[in-house]
Design a protein around this motif. Sequence first.
Motif, short mmCIF file in Angstrom:
data_model
loop_
_atom_site.label_atom_id
_atom_site.label_comp_id
_atom_site.label_asym_id
_atom_site.label_seq_id
_atom_site.Cartn_x
_atom_site.Cartn_y
_atom_site.Cartn_z
N GLN A 27 -61.14 16.96 -68.76
CA GLN A 27 -62.00 16.08 -67.95
C GLN A 27 -63.49 16.27 -68.29
OE1 GLN A 27 -61.00 16.95 -63.87
NE2 GLN A 27 -59.01 15.89 -64.00
N ASN A 28 -63.79 16.61 -69.58
CA ASN A 28 -65.18 16.75 -70.03
C ASN A 28 -66.01 17.63 -69.09
OD1 ASN A 28 -64.93 15.18 -72.35
ND2 ASN A 28 -65.15 13.28 -71.16
N SER A 29 -65.43 18.73 -68.68
CA SER A 29 -66.14 19.66 -67.80
C SER A 29 -66.81 20.75 -68.63
CB SER A 29 -65.16 20.29 -66.80
OG SER A 29 -64.16 21.02 -67.49
N VAL A 30 -67.82 21.38 -68.05
CA VAL A 30 -68.51 22.48 -68.73
C VAL A 30 -67.68 23.74 -68.58
CG1 VAL A 30 -70.60 23.86 -68.84
CG2 VAL A 30 -70.75 21.43 -68.31
N LEU A 31 -67.31 24.32 -69.71
CA LEU A 31 -66.44 25.48 -69.72
C LEU A 31 -67.25 26.74 -69.45
CD1 LEU A 31 -63.44 26.25 -70.36
CD2 LEU A 31 -64.19 26.72 -72.68
N THR A 32 -66.77 27.54 -68.49
CA THR A 32 -67.46 28.80 -68.22
C THR A 32 -67.07 29.84 -69.27
OG1 THR A 32 -65.72 29.72 -66.82
CG2 THR A 32 -67.35 28.29 -65.76
N ARG A 33 -67.92 30.83 -69.43
CA ARG A 33 -67.65 31.88 -70.40
C ARG A 33 -66.42 32.68 -69.99
NH1 ARG A 33 -72.71 35.36 -71.42
NH2 ARG A 33 -72.20 36.18 -69.35
N THR A 34 -66.27 32.91 -68.69
CA THR A 34 -65.11 33.68 -68.20
C THR A 34 -63.81 32.96 -68.52
OG1 THR A 34 -66.47 34.54 -66.40
CG2 THR A 34 -64.08 34.73 -66.16
N LEU A 35 -63.82 31.65 -68.30
CA LEU A 35 -62.61 30.88 -68.59
C LEU A 35 -62.36 30.80 -70.09
CD1 LEU A 35 -60.31 29.28 -67.32
CD2 LEU A 35 -61.76 27.23 -67.41
N PHE A 36 -63.43 30.70 -70.87
CA PHE A 36 -63.28 30.66 -72.32
C PHE A 36 -62.63 31.95 -72.82
CE2 PHE A 36 -64.73 31.64 -76.57
CZ PHE A 36 -64.53 30.45 -77.25
N GLU A 37 -63.06 33.10 -72.30
CA GLU A 37 -62.48 34.37 -72.71
C GLU A 37 -61.01 34.46 -72.35
OE1 GLU A 37 -64.78 37.49 -70.99
OE2 GLU A 37 -66.57 37.10 -72.20
N SER A 38 -60.67 33.91 -71.19
CA SER A 38 -59.28 33.98 -70.75
C SER A 38 -58.37 33.12 -71.61
CB SER A 38 -59.19 33.54 -69.29
OG SER A 38 -57.84 33.49 -68.86
N ILE A 39 -58.86 31.90 -72.00
CA ILE A 39 -58.02 30.97 -72.74
C ILE A 39 -57.99 31.29 -74.22
CG2 ILE A 39 -57.71 28.54 -73.37
CD1 ILE A 39 -58.96 27.82 -70.67
N TYR A 40 -59.16 31.55 -74.81
CA TYR A 40 -59.26 31.63 -76.26
C TYR A 40 -59.38 33.06 -76.80
CZ TYR A 40 -60.09 26.62 -75.90
OH TYR A 40 -59.97 25.27 -75.62
N CYS A 41 -59.58 34.04 -75.94
CA CYS A 41 -59.83 35.39 -76.42
C CYS A 41 -58.82 36.41 -75.87
CB CYS A 41 -61.22 35.86 -76.06
SG CYS A 41 -62.54 34.69 -76.46
N GLY A 42 -57.85 35.92 -75.11
CA GLY A 42 -56.87 36.84 -74.52
C GLY A 42 -57.52 37.80 -73.55
N GLY A 43 -58.64 37.41 -72.97
CA GLY A 43 -59.34 38.25 -72.01
C GLY A 43 -60.19 39.34 -72.63
N ILE A 44 -60.20 39.41 -73.96
CA ILE A 44 -60.98 40.45 -74.65
C ILE A 44 -62.07 39.78 -75.48
CG2 ILE A 44 -60.88 42.37 -76.27
CD1 ILE A 44 -57.92 42.70 -75.54
N ARG A 45 -63.30 40.06 -75.17
CA ARG A 45 -64.41 39.36 -75.84
C ARG A 45 -64.44 39.65 -77.33
NH1 ARG A 45 -70.37 39.66 -73.33
NH2 ARG A 45 -69.15 38.63 -71.68
N ALA A 46 -64.06 40.83 -77.73
CA ALA A 46 -64.10 41.17 -79.15
C ALA A 46 -63.13 40.34 -79.97
CB ALA A 46 -63.79 42.66 -79.34
N ASP A 47 -62.12 39.74 -79.30
CA ASP A 47 -61.12 38.95 -80.02
C ASP A 47 -61.44 37.47 -80.02
OD1 ASP A 47 -59.74 41.25 -80.51
OD2 ASP A 47 -58.37 41.03 -78.79
N CYS A 48 -62.65 37.10 -79.54
CA CYS A 48 -63.02 35.69 -79.49
C CYS A 48 -63.22 35.15 -80.90
CB CYS A 48 -64.29 35.49 -78.67
SG CYS A 48 -64.04 35.73 -76.89
#
Length: 782
Positions: A668-689
Motif C-alpha cells: 500500500q505504498n507505505s513508508v517502511l520502518t527500519r525495525t520492520l525492514f530488519e524483521s522482513i529482510y534481515c532475519g532480525g539481525i542487522r548485520a545480515d541486511c
Amino acid sequence: MRSKGYFQARIGEPEVVGLGYKRTGVPILGILPLPLLSSKDDTLKIIVPVNEGRVYRVGEIKIEGNSIFSEQVITQIIGLQKGEIADGKRLRKALYEDLKSIYGAQGFVEYDVELSPDLKDNPTNAKEGIVDININIDEGKQYRLRRLEFVGNTFTRDRVLRREVLVNEGDIYNQNRLEISIARLNQTQYFDLIDKEKDLEVRTNPDQGDVDAIIRVSEKGRQQISFNGGFSGIGGTFFGLEYSTNNLLGRGEVLSFQFGAGNRQQSFQFSFQEPYFKDRPISVGFSIFASRAKFFGEGTFLSNNQDAFIDALNPLGSLTTNEENLFTQSTYGVSVFATSPLSEFFFKKRAFTQFSRIGLTYQFSATTITDPPINETNPDLAIPVIFAQPNIITSRITPTFVYDTRQPSANGIDTLRGTQLSASLAFTGLGGDVRTYRPNISYSKFIPVRRVKNGEGEVFAFRIQAGTIGSFATSDKIRNANSLSFIGGVPIYERYFLGSEFDVRGYNTRSIGPIVPFDTFVTTQNVVVANNIAGEPVLNEDISAADAAALTQLGTFTGADGANPLLFSRNYRFVGGDTQILGNFEYRVPVFGPLTLAAFADIGSVFNLRKTGTQTINSTFLRDDQILGSGNLLTTVALLNNSDTFESALFFTGSGLAQSFLLDTNNQNSVLTRTLFESIYCGGIRADCPTQIPEGLTPIFLRGDAQTNALLRLNDAAFDSISDFRTSIGFEARIQVPVVNVPFRLIYYYNPGGIFGFSDQVPGLPLPGKRSGFRFTVGRTF
C-alpha cells in the motif's frame, strides 16, 4: 653628602689591600660560580675613609649684583628656607643651572655667579652648624641674535631649517628657545642627531652686544623604498612597492606612494603633506586610496561548482582558481587633514605649546561587495550568496591632539628620550551610512637610564593605549546589511583585535579578543517528498497523502524562535571587541653600530564594554541540497524524529540508501520502518541486511527550500572581560638596514598564562598560538 647638609665632608686617601687569588664572576644563588662567566683572579679591597663633619642648617641668604630679577624671585628659585638642612646640591643646581637658564632666556649669556658660604657654630646645638649663604651675581650685558647660520645642509633649503628655530635674527637672544629649536629640528628626522652641546656654536661680540649662532647638521637618508611579493592561499600571487620621502626636493614636504598588484588583490595609496602652509607652521595634506580584493564566499561550499569547492580548500588554490568564482570587495576613498602647533593659538613662547599640535582629519570612503561573475554566466555553477554587502558610505571627522618631545638616538633606530601623548575622537555620521564614535588615547615615555653618551644609551620605554568604539545610531542600510560586516552597528574592521609583533608580540595576528558563539538554525519551506536526492525535486506520486503530509510537516523547520526549531551547526567567530587596553614595556640596550637588544613585556585586553544582544543574519532561500548539502534535510529529520512511524535506512551503505526513507510499493505504498525492514529482510539481525535495495522498495527523499538563520550571541562571548588579558615577555634583536630605514627584528617570546589548544570556554575550537617561539618581522612596536 653636601645634599644632606654636610658642607665640611672630606674624603681621605684611599687604602688598597690585596686579598690574593679568588673566584670572581657571576655566582648562582650568590654561592656557586656560573661556568664561562666566572674566573679565578687576583683581587683587591679598597677602603675609602670619609670624614662627615657637622650637618649645617641654612642661616642668612644674601644676594648681590642682581638687577633684572628681584631678590625674592631668586630666593624662590633657590628654594632653601632659613632653619632647614642646607641642601648644597640643590643650591648649586639653582645657581649654576636654573638661574643661568633663566638669565639666558633674557639674553644675558655672560651670566656668572660666585657662591661664598660662611660656616658658623650653632649656639643652640653644638652638634650642628649654621651656614650663611652669600651670592654675588654678575649679570653681564643683554645680547641680541645678530646672525643665525646653518652648516652642512647641502640638500635641505635654509628656510626649512630656519622655520623650526624659535629665535629670529634681531631678537633678544634666548638660549632656552634655541635649545627647544634644536629639539624641533631633531624631530623633523632630516638630519643625524643634533647635539646642543657639540653642534651648536655661540659666538659673542661684547662690544656690540651681539650673538651669532651656528648650527651644524648632517643630512641623512631621506627616502625609504621597499618591495614585497609572494603567494598565499588567501592573497594569491602579489607584488608590492612602497616609496616615501620626508624631505621632497629639500622643501620638507612629505610624499608617499604605495602600490600592490596581484591576481586576487590590488591596492593603491598616494599621500602628500605640506608641513608649512602659507609659511605658517600649519601642516596640511591629503591621501587617496583604493583597494580591491577577491575571496571565496561562504556559499562556495554549498555550490555544485566542484572546481571552486576544491580550490577553496587548497592553500595553493590561488594559483588555479578561475577568478569568475570569487566575490570582489572594492573600497575607495580620500582623506584630507590639517594640523597646527598649539602655540599658533595660545602662549606662543611656552615649550608645551611648541611641542603640542592639534589637528582635524576628514575621510570619505565607500565599500561594496559584488557577486561572482559566474552567477551571471553559468547559473548551474552559481555560488550561493549567503550574506550580502551593500555599498556602504563612511564619512568621518577626527579631531586630534598630540604632545611630542621625543628625541631620536644617534643610531636612528630608537628614541633616546622624551614623551608622546596623543588623543583623538573619531566621529562618523556626517552623512553616509555608518554612525559611530571612537575615542582613543596613547601615552609613551622614553627614559635614559645609563651609559648615555654620544646620543645613545640604555633606555627604559613604555606605551599605554586605550580606546573604545560604539554606535550611537543605526541607519537602514546598516540594519539591513544582513552580514557579519557590521557588529552592533560598527564595521568589523574598525573593532579592536590584539595579537601581532606590533602590540602583544607573542600572539598570532588578531588572536586576542572575545570569541562569540555562532549558532546556525534552519528555516525550510515548500517541503515535498521526492525521488531524487539532488537537483530540482522530482515529486514521488506513489506515497500516500497521509504519509506525505506527515513527512513534509516533520521536514518544515521554523528557525530559532518557531515551533519546530533546528540547530544545524554551532561554532564560533572572532569578531573583536569594542574596547582595548594595551601596555608595552621595554628596556633597550645598544650593542654596536646598528644593532640593539631589547627585553620586553606586553600586556593587553580586548573586550566588549557594551552589550548589544544577539545579532541575526539570514541567508537567502536556496534548494536544500545547495545550502544544507545533498540528503542532509532528510537525515536531520530522521535523527530528530527516530520513531516507529518514520525511520530512515541509515545503516545501509548502498548508493543513496544511507540517506533515504524506504517506500514499500508491495504494501500500500507505505513508508517502511527500519525495525520492520530488519524483521522482513534481515532475519532480525542487522548485520545480515542486504547491501542493495530489495525489489519492491523505493528510496524517497525530503526536499524543499532552505534558509540559514545565524545567531551571533554577543552577550555570551568567551574571553570578554577586562580580566581576560594576555601577556608576553621576551627578548628581541634589532638591526637597522640602510635605505629601508626601519629595523629588522628577531623576536623570542614566552606567553605566561596563555590558553592554547582546546578550552572548555569554547568547546571544539582549537585556540591558535604557541607558548614560546621565535618570530622575524620588520618595523617597530612603538
